[in-house]
Design a protein around this motif. Structure first.
Motif, mmCIF file in Angstrom:
data_model
loop_
_atom_site.group_PDB
_atom_site.id
_atom_site.type_symbol
_atom_site.label_atom_id
_atom_site.label_comp_id
_atom_site.label_asym_id
_atom_site.label_seq_id
_atom_site.Cartn_x
_atom_site.Cartn_y
_atom_site.Cartn_z
ATOM 1 N N GLU A 9 2.625 15.565 -42.200
ATOM 2 C CA GLU A 9 1.407 16.365 -42.054
ATOM 3 C C GLU A 9 0.906 16.953 -43.374
ATOM 4 N N PHE A 10 1.672 16.858 -44.441
ATOM 5 C CA PHE A 10 1.453 17.680 -45.619
ATOM 6 C C PHE A 10 1.663 16.842 -46.869
ATOM 7 N N GLU A 73 -3.058 19.971 -46.037
ATOM 8 C CA GLU A 73 -2.275 20.085 -44.809
ATOM 9 C C GLU A 73 -3.171 19.850 -43.603
ATOM 10 N N ARG A 74 -2.717 19.037 -42.696
ATOM 11 C CA ARG A 74 -3.442 18.834 -41.444
ATOM 12 C C ARG A 74 -3.085 19.974 -40.496
ATOM 13 N N ILE A 75 -4.096 20.728 -40.052
ATOM 14 C CA ILE A 75 -3.841 21.898 -39.211
ATOM 15 C C ILE A 75 -4.489 21.764 -37.837
ATOM 16 N N ARG A 79 -8.856 18.688 -38.640
ATOM 17 C CA ARG A 79 -9.109 19.848 -39.503
ATOM 18 C C ARG A 79 -8.008 19.930 -40.551
ATOM 19 N N LYS A 81 -6.543 21.802 -44.368
ATOM 20 C CA LYS A 81 -6.508 22.952 -45.257
ATOM 21 C C LYS A 81 -6.185 22.458 -46.659
ATOM 22 N N TYR A 134 -11.076 25.223 -45.847
ATOM 23 C CA TYR A 134 -10.820 24.645 -44.531
ATOM 24 C C TYR A 134 -11.971 23.696 -44.233
#
Length: 242
Positions: A9-10, A73-75, A79, A81, A134
């Motif tokens: 994810e990061f 980062e996928r949040i 979406r 960040k 974001y």
């Protein structure tokens, strides 16, 4: 100098303050985004590039010994960040005008103005040397077609609505004309289908059934909402849904 750390994810970068390294970061981020079926999203890439350039040029004054740290980062579903931090003295971000200048010849702060335009939300650290953006992206819908023994497997990479209906219709007509009669629609990545696309599913099922008595149609890996939609419109009579 460029160091990269990545998990599912990061992704994080630590780079020296050299503009030439920015393109390397961008290329790695493009690869990271592909796992979410995002191909060269202009808003995302421009936002990241401007934040990196700003950190190198203004934050660290292009001093190679000073580093920039950047993370993506996928949040949420689509979406992300973006955090970019430099080792400079910072600045008074509260005095910054983030509106796009009316005069096209005015280039000062245009980069951060673009970042602000594309971001859902923009935040600065108290010192002003760390910026967080974001940003919510839209997934471009493609139609991946693969073979599974005698089946044609069609997997859209995003929602199927009026915007992509013509491409979807053309694809299905071409497959019918090629003589295929067993179709499996994998809707794993589909969250939304509108009435136009439902009509295409109806017409397609009628065309296939009329031309090929042995036709088989399946809908797999779909959400409960879409299953209910197919049942409400009686399409579960035409398609096996699982």
């Amino acid at each position: 100098m460029l160091h990269i750390f990545q998990n599912e994810e990061f992704i994080q970068f630590k780079l020296s303050s050299e503009i030439k390294i920015v393109n390397n970061v961008i290329q790695n981020v493009r690869g990271y985004l592909k796992q979410y079926s995002i191909e060269d999203n202009q808003a995302f890439i421009l936002t990241l590039r401007e934040l990196l350039n700003n950190a190198i040029e203004h934050g660290n004054s292009k001093i190679p010994e000073l580093n920039v740290t950047a993370s993506i980062e996928r949040i949420g579903d689509m979406r992300f960040k973006i955090v970019v931090e430099d080792e400079g003295k910072g600045f008074d971000y509260e005095a910054l005008d983030l509106n796009m200048p009316d005069d096209p010849s005015q280039i000062r702060n245009r980069g951060l103005s673009l970042v602000n335009t594309f971001s859902d939300q923009l935040e600065f650290s108290s010192k002003g040397n760390c910026v967080t953006s974001y940003i919510t992206l839209t997934r471009e819908t493609r139609f991946d077609v693969t073979d599974d023994t005698s089946w044609k497997v069609i997997r859209p990479t995003g929602d199927i609505t009026a915007e992509t209906a013509e491409a979807f219709r053309t694809l299905l007509l071409n497959l019918i004309n090629e003589g295929h009669y067993k179709y499996r629609f994998d809707l794993s990545d589909v969250e939304d289908i509108d009435s136009i696309v439902l009509s295409i599913f109806v017409i397609f099922s009628n065309m296939v059934s009329d031309r090929f008595p042995e036709a088989e149609l399946q809908i797999v890996h779909t959400s409960k909402d879409i299953i209910n939609l197919f049942r409400m419109t009686r399409l579960d009579n035409n398609y096996t849904i699982s």
